[in-house]
Motif scaffolding. Structure first.
Motif, PDB file in Angstrom:
ATOM      1  N   ALA A 152      27.050 -10.541 -44.898  1.00 29.16           N
ATOM      2  CA  ALA A 152      26.176 -11.419 -45.680  1.00 29.16           C
ATOM      3  C   ALA A 152      24.969 -11.841 -44.845  1.00 29.16           C
ATOM      4  O   ALA A 152      25.081 -12.108 -43.645  1.00 29.16           O
ATOM      5  CB  ALA A 152      26.944 -12.652 -46.145  1.00 29.16           C
ATOM      6  N   ILE A 153      23.800 -11.906 -45.468  1.00 28.18           N
ATOM      7  CA  ILE A 153      22.584 -12.358 -44.789  1.00 28.18           C
ATOM      8  C   ILE A 153      22.739 -13.799 -44.333  1.00 28.18           C
ATOM      9  O   ILE A 153      22.273 -14.195 -43.261  1.00 28.18           O
ATOM     10  CB  ILE A 153      21.366 -12.212 -45.712  1.00 28.18           C
ATOM     11  CG1 ILE A 153      21.169 -10.757 -46.107  1.00 28.18           C
ATOM     12  CG2 ILE A 153      20.108 -12.762 -45.045  1.00 28.18           C
ATOM     13  CD1 ILE A 153      20.918  -9.823 -44.950  1.00 28.18           C
ATOM     14  N   SER A 154      23.403 -14.595 -45.136  1.00 24.84           N
ATOM     15  CA  SER A 154      23.654 -15.986 -44.774  1.00 24.84           C
ATOM     16  C   SER A 154      24.970 -16.425 -45.386  1.00 24.84           C
ATOM     17  O   SER A 154      25.414 -15.881 -46.409  1.00 24.84           O
ATOM     18  CB  SER A 154      22.519 -16.901 -45.250  1.00 24.84           C
ATOM     19  OG  SER A 154      22.469 -16.949 -46.663  1.00 24.84           O
ATOM     20  N   GLU A 155      25.583 -17.399 -44.744  1.00 27.52           N
ATOM     21  CA  GLU A 155      26.810 -17.989 -45.268  1.00 27.52           C
ATOM     22  C   GLU A 155      26.730 -19.496 -45.082  1.00 27.52           C
ATOM     23  O   GLU A 155      26.593 -19.987 -43.968  1.00 27.52           O
ATOM     24  CB  GLU A 155      28.048 -17.439 -44.552  1.00 27.52           C
ATOM     25  CG  GLU A 155      29.345 -18.050 -45.056  1.00 27.52           C
ATOM     26  CD  GLU A 155      30.577 -17.472 -44.366  1.00 27.52           C
ATOM     27  OE1 GLU A 155      30.988 -16.349 -44.728  1.00 27.52           O
ATOM     28  OE2 GLU A 155      31.103 -18.142 -43.443  1.00 27.52           O
ATOM     29  N   LYS A 156      26.764 -20.219 -46.185  1.00 36.75           N
ATOM     30  CA  LYS A 156      26.689 -21.674 -46.172  1.00 36.75           C
ATOM     31  C   LYS A 156      28.046 -22.225 -46.585  1.00 36.75           C
ATOM     32  O   LYS A 156      28.542 -21.931 -47.677  1.00 36.75           O
ATOM     33  CB  LYS A 156      25.610 -22.158 -47.144  1.00 36.75           C
ATOM     34  CG  LYS A 156      25.474 -23.664 -47.252  1.00 36.75           C
ATOM     35  CD  LYS A 156      24.778 -24.257 -46.051  1.00 36.75           C
ATOM     36  CE  LYS A 156      24.471 -25.727 -46.249  1.00 36.75           C
ATOM     37  NZ  LYS A 156      23.768 -26.317 -45.080  1.00 36.75           N
ATOM     38  N   VAL A 157      28.661 -23.020 -45.706  1.00 38.07           N
ATOM     39  CA  VAL A 157      29.952 -23.633 -46.000  1.00 38.07           C
ATOM     40  C   VAL A 157      29.716 -25.107 -46.299  1.00 38.07           C
ATOM     41  O   VAL A 157      29.105 -25.825 -45.504  1.00 38.07           O
ATOM     42  CB  VAL A 157      30.939 -23.462 -44.829  1.00 38.07           C
ATOM     43  CG1 VAL A 157      32.271 -24.130 -45.158  1.00 38.07           C
ATOM     44  CG2 VAL A 157      31.149 -21.980 -44.526  1.00 38.07           C
ATOM     45  N   ILE A 158      30.199 -25.564 -47.445  1.00 35.33           N
ATOM     46  CA  ILE A 158      29.958 -26.921 -47.930  1.00 35.33           C
ATOM     47  C   ILE A 158      31.298 -27.602 -48.182  1.00 35.33           C
ATOM     48  O   ILE A 158      32.206 -26.993 -48.762  1.00 35.33           O
ATOM     49  CB  ILE A 158      29.129 -26.882 -49.229  1.00 35.33           C
ATOM     50  CG1 ILE A 158      27.763 -26.230 -48.971  1.00 35.33           C
ATOM     51  CG2 ILE A 158      28.948 -28.275 -49.823  1.00 35.33           C
ATOM     52  CD1 ILE A 158      26.991 -25.923 -50.235  1.00 35.33           C
ATOM     53  N   VAL A 159      31.417 -28.824 -47.762  1.00 31.34           N
ATOM     54  CA  VAL A 159      32.616 -29.600 -48.057  1.00 31.34           C
ATOM     55  C   VAL A 159      32.555 -30.008 -49.529  1.00 31.34           C
ATOM     56  O   VAL A 159      31.753 -30.843 -49.939  1.00 31.34           O
ATOM     57  CB  VAL A 159      32.730 -30.837 -47.148  1.00 31.34           C
ATOM     58  CG1 VAL A 159      33.964 -31.661 -47.520  1.00 31.34           C
ATOM     59  CG2 VAL A 159      32.806 -30.414 -45.686  1.00 31.34           C
ATOM     60  N   SER A 160      33.407 -29.372 -50.314  1.00 36.06           N
ATOM     61  CA  SER A 160      33.359 -29.573 -51.759  1.00 36.06           C
ATOM     62  C   SER A 160      34.605 -28.973 -52.373  1.00 36.06           C
ATOM     63  O   SER A 160      35.325 -28.184 -51.744  1.00 36.06           O
ATOM     64  CB  SER A 160      32.109 -28.894 -52.349  1.00 36.06           C
ATOM     65  OG  SER A 160      32.195 -28.751 -53.743  1.00 36.06           O
ATOM     66  N   GLY A 161      34.848 -29.341 -53.640  1.00 37.82           N
ATOM     67  CA  GLY A 161      35.859 -28.655 -54.411  1.00 37.82           C
ATOM     68  C   GLY A 161      35.347 -27.317 -54.888  1.00 37.82           C
ATOM     69  O   GLY A 161      34.252 -26.871 -54.524  1.00 37.82           O
ATOM     70  N   HIS A 162      36.129 -26.667 -55.757  1.00 35.58           N
ATOM     71  CA  HIS A 162      35.794 -25.311 -56.182  1.00 35.58           C
ATOM     72  C   HIS A 162      34.464 -25.245 -56.944  1.00 35.58           C
ATOM     73  O   HIS A 162      33.756 -24.237 -56.865  1.00 35.58           O
ATOM     74  CB  HIS A 162      36.927 -24.758 -57.060  1.00 35.58           C
ATOM     75  CG  HIS A 162      36.734 -23.348 -57.489  1.00 35.58           C
ATOM     76  ND1 HIS A 162      36.608 -22.302 -56.597  1.00 35.58           N
ATOM     77  CD2 HIS A 162      36.626 -22.787 -58.735  1.00 35.58           C
ATOM     78  CE1 HIS A 162      36.437 -21.165 -57.246  1.00 35.58           C
ATOM     79  NE2 HIS A 162      36.449 -21.436 -58.550  1.00 35.58           N
ATOM     80  N   SER A 163      34.102 -26.306 -57.655  1.00 35.74           N
ATOM     81  CA  SER A 163      32.841 -26.311 -58.419  1.00 35.74           C
ATOM     82  C   SER A 163      31.669 -26.625 -57.503  1.00 35.74           C
ATOM     83  O   SER A 163      30.865 -27.536 -57.748  1.00 35.74           O
ATOM     84  CB  SER A 163      32.924 -27.322 -59.566  1.00 35.74           C
ATOM     85  OG  SER A 163      33.925 -26.966 -60.491  1.00 35.74           O
TER      86      SER A 163
END
Length: 666
Positions: free
Chosen positions: A621-632
Motif C-alpha cells: 500500500a502507498i499509505s496505511e493510516k491506523v485510527i483508533v475507532s470501531g469498524h465504522s
C-alpha cells in the motif's frame, strides 16, 4: 441701579419662567447630544440587524425614512405599510443606493406580513411583494452609480443580496406550486401571468432526466435543518439555493419483479438502467428583470427566473458584471438520504425480503460530467449509501475536489456471494461509462478512484485484481461436485471467476476491509446470521440446477446451499482466502485506512471489533493510516481527513498521468 428696580425684574422673571420652559430659547442652554456606553453585542445588532434577523427594519432603513422626512407617512416603521413604501419611492432627495436598499427591505417586510397560501388568489399579493423586493434589490446591486465590487466590504450590500436571494427563493416556490401539474409550454419556458407580472422560467441550464420536463418538487435549502451531518457546505453568492426533486419514485423502481436482473448466464427480465443521477438536485435560481437603466428596471413587470446547476456554474454575468453564483452542496444529498429509507431497505435486502433491492444501482451525485474524474464508493455488509453520509459530503464540500471529481455511490444487496456482487457492480460501472462515453475518450473514463468500506473494500480489491491465473477456477475443481456439475459451473460462472483488473481504475482506498476474512463470521453469532440470510429468488432459480439440495438449508447441517456474503467473510472461506492472493494491478496505487478498537497492545494483534488488523493490512500500500475507532471508521473525522489528503495528492500527480496518456504509442 435702584434695588427696588432689580428686585422687580427678578420677580417678573420668576413669574414668566414657567411660560418659557418649553421655548427653544431656554433649550439652547441644554446639551443637544448625549452619550452612553454601548456593548459590542448591541453595536453589532444595530449595525447588522435587519428585518431578517430581528423582525423589524434595520438601522439603515430607519435612518433613510427619517432623513427623507417620512415620519408622517411611516409612523410605525415596525409595521409594514404600502403608503410608507410609496412615499419612500417618491422621495427624490434620497440617493439611489439608500432609497433602493430601504425599499427592498420594506418589500421583504411586506411579503413576510402577508398570509401564506398555495391557491392563486392567496399567493398573488405575496408573490408581488417578493418580486418587488427582488426588483429593488436587483436595481440597487447592478444599476446604481457604484459597481458591486466597490461595495464588497459593506454590510448593506450583503443585506440587500440576502433580500434578493430570499425574494427569488420565495417567488420561485410560489410559482412552482402555482404551475405544478400544468403541462409546460415553450420547452419549459412558459409565460406565467400573475397580476401585472409577466414571468418566464428558464430550465435550459439544468440537465433533466429523460422524459422529465420539470421537477416534481422544489424545496428551499434554507428551510432544511439536518441532523447526522457533520457540516453543511455552500458557496456564498447571488441566487436562491434550492433542491429540485427530479423523480421522487426513482428509488422505488429498484425494487420488485419488474426491476430484477437475470442471473449470470441465464436470460431474465429486461434490465432497466443500472444507474441514475441522484433524484435530489441542487439548483440556484436567479431573477433577471428587463431593462438597462434604473428607470426601466423599476417600471418593468417582465422578468425571467433562470435555474442554474451550481456544480456547472460558479459565476454568471449580470448586467455586464461577473458575479459569484450561490450554491448549496449538502442540502440535496441530505434530503435524499433523509427520505430514502436506505437503512430499512438494506436490512430487508440482506434478509431477502420483498421490499429490499436485488441488484446493484449506481447513484451519480450530480449529472454525469465528462470532464470530472469518477470516484466510486462501495458500502459494506447490511449497509447502504447512508454509510458515506459525511465522507461523501466532505468530498463534495471541498471546492478543489468538487471541481475535479464526481461521486458515484453503489447501492447493492449485501446478501449475495461476494463474487456475484463484484461481477454485478463491475458490470454496472462499465455499462454506465460506456453509455456516457462510448469511445472512452473523456477524463471521466480513466483514472477512476475506488473507495470501499468493509465488504465493499473486499469488492473494490477484486475490481483492481486479476484472476486470469485460474486460481478461482480451481475452487470448483477442488469442490465436492461430480464432473458434470464442475463443467456446468465452470461455464456458467466464468465471468465471476475469470477477470482482469478494471482498466479505468487507477487508485483505490480500502477502509476496514476484511481482505482475509474475519473469525467473527465463523463463530456462533456469525453462523446464525448466515443461516437467516436469504438470497434473491432470481439467483436461486438461476443456479438451482447447478447446486442441488435445500437452497435455504444450513451449511452446518451438511446440506448444500449457495454461499452468501457472510459465508464469504469467514477467515476460513476458500473463496476469500484465494481472493487475498490475487495480484493487484501494477497500474493501481492503493491505500489502507484501518481501525483498531483500542490503542493498547501490539498493532498486529488488534482489531476494530469485527476485522483484525492482519486481515485489513495490505503489503504494497502507498499509505496505511491506523485510527483508533470501531469498524465504522469511515464516519470518523480522521478517516475523512486522510481520504481528502489522498485525493489531493492524487490531483497533484494528475499532470504526470496526463503526459502519459498524451504520449504517442511506441
Amino acid at each position: 441701579m435702584n434695588p427696588r428696580s432689580i428686585g422687580g425684574r427678578l420677580l417678573h422673571l420668576l413669574l414668566v419662567a414657567p411660560l418659557l420652559a418649553g421655548c427653544s430659547v431656554l433649550q439652547q442652554f441644554e446639551d443637544r447630544v448625549a452619550v452612553r456606553p454601548v456593548q459590542p453585542g448591541e453595536y453589532i445588532a444595530r449595525k447588522r440587524g435587519d428585518i431578517l434577523t430581528s423582525g423589524r427594519p434595520g438601522q439603515a432603513t430607519l435612518e433613510t425614512i427619517r432623513v427623507a422626512a417620512l415620519d408622517g407617512a411611516c409612523p410605525r416603521p415596525d409595521k409594514p405599510s404600502l403608503e410608507c413604501i410609496a412615499a419612500l419611492a417618491r422621495a427624490a432627495a434620497i440617493e439611489d443606493e439608500r432609497r433602493l436598499s430601504a425599499l427592498s427591505e420594506l418589500w421583504v417586510q411586506q411579503a413576510l406580513s402577508l398570509p401564506t397560501g398555495t391557491q392563486d388568489g392567496a399567493a398573488e399579493p405575496r408573490l408581488g411583494a417578493w418580486l418587488e423586493a427582488a426588483r429593488h434589490a436587483y436595481a440597487y446591486l447592478f444599476f446604481t452609480g457604484r459597481k458591486p465590487g466597490q461595495r464588497a466590504f459593506e454590510d448593506r450590500q450583503t443585506q440587500v443580496r440576502d433580500y434578493y436571494n430570499l425574494a427569488v427563493q420565495e417567488a420561485a416556490v410560489i410559482l412552482f406550486a402555482r404551475q405544478h401539474g400544468r403541462a409546460p409550454a415553450d420547452g419549459g419556458g412558459a409565460l406565467i401571468r400573475a397580476g401585472t407580472w409577466a414571468i418566464r422560467t428558464d430550465l435550459s441550464r439544468v440537465r433533466m432526466e429523460p422524459g422529465l420536463e420539470r421537477p416534481q418538487e422544489l424545496v428551499p435549502a434554507s428551510a432544511l435543518a439536518f441532523s447526522g451531518l457533520r457540516s453543511q457546505y455552500r458557496r456564498d453568492g447571488f441566487g436562491a439555493e434550492l433542491v429540485a426533486v427530479i423523480d421522487a419514485d426513482a428509488d422505488a423502481s429498484l425494487r420488485g419483479p419488474a426491476a430484477r436482473a437475470g442471473a449470470p448466464g441465464r436470460p431474465g427480465p429486461q434490465r432497466s438502467a443500472a444507474w441514475s443521477a441522484m433524484p435530489y438536485r441542487a439548483l440556484t435560481a436567479l431573477a433577471h428583470f428587463q431593462g438597462r437603466t434604473i428607470a426601466e428596471v423599476l417600471s418593468t413587470h417582465a422578468l425571467t427566473i433562470t435555474a442554474y446547476d451550481p456544480y456547472e456554474h460558479d459565476q454568471i454575468t449580470l448586467n455586464d458584471e461577473q458575479v459569484p453564483l450561490a450554491g448549496h452542496f449538502t442540502a440535496g444529498y441530505g434530503l435524499w438520504l433523509a427520505r430514502s429509507g436506505f437503512a430499512r431497505q438494506s436490512i430487508q435486502a440482506l434478509l431477502g425480503r420483498k421490499l429490499g433491492i436485488d441488484r446493484p444501482h449506481l447513484y451519480l451525485m450530480q449529472p454525469y460530467d465528462p470532464g470530472r474524474r469518477v470516484i466510486v464508493m462501495i458500502h459494506g455488509l447490511a449497509s447502504s449509501p447512508d454509510a458515506w453520509v459525511n465522507m461523501a459530503n466532505e468530498i463534495m464540500g471541498d471546492e478543489t475536489l468538487r471541481r475535479h471529481y464526481q461521486v458515484w455511490q453503489v447501492y447493492y444487496p449485501t446478501n449475495l456471494p461476494v463474487a456475484l456482487s463484484h461481477f454485478q457492480i463491475r458490470r454496472a460501472v462499465h455499462d454506465a461509462l460506456r453509455h456516457f462515453d462510448p469511445g472512452s475518450a473523456a477524463p471521466a473514463s480513466r483514472d477512476m478512484v475506488l473507495i470501499g468500506h468493509s465488504m465493499g473494500g473486499l469488492i473494490a480489491r477484486l475490481m483492481v485484481s486479476s484472476a486470469k491465473d485460474g486460481s478461482l477456477s480451481r475452487l470448483i475443481e477442488e469442490g465436492t461436485f461430480d464432473s458434470g456439475q464442475k463443467q456446468r459451473l465452470q461455464a456458467r460462472l466464468a465471468p465471476l471467476i475469470d477477470f482482469a483488473p478494471m482498466p479505468e481504475a487507477r487508485r483505490a482506498v480500502f477502509l476496514a476491509a476484511p481482505h482475509r476474512g474475519t473469525p467473527i463470521a465463523r463463530r456462533r453469532l456469525g453462523l446464525l446470521l448466515a443461516d437467516i440470510i436469504r438470497l434473491p429468488l432470481t439467483v436461486l432459480e438461476g443456479l438451482a440446477d447447478l447446486i442441488p439440495g435445500d437452497a435455504a438449508g444450513s451449511a452446518a447441517a451438511g446440506t448444500k446451499r449457495l454461499p452468501n456474503s457472510l459465508d464469504n467473510l469467514r477467515d476460513d472461506d476458500r473463496f476469500v482466502r484465494a481472493a487475498a492472493e490475487l495480484p493487484i494491478s501494477p497500474q493501481v496505487r492503493y491505500h489502507s485506512i484501518i481501525a483498531r478498537a483500542t490503542a493498547d497492545g501490539a498493532l498486529a494483534d488488534t482489531d476494530d471489533g469485527l476485522v483484525p488488523y492482519r486481515s485489513a493490512h495490505l503489503p504494497g500500500a502507498i499509505s496505511e493510516k491506523v485510527i483508533v475507532s470501531g469498524h465504522s471508521v469511515q464516519e470518523t473525522a480522521a478517516a475523512i481527513l486522510e481520504l481528502r489528503r489522498i485525493l489531493h495528492a492524487d490531483l497533484a500527480e494528475q499532470p504526470k498521468r496526463d503526459q502519459f496518456h498524451a504520449a504517442p504509442a511506441p
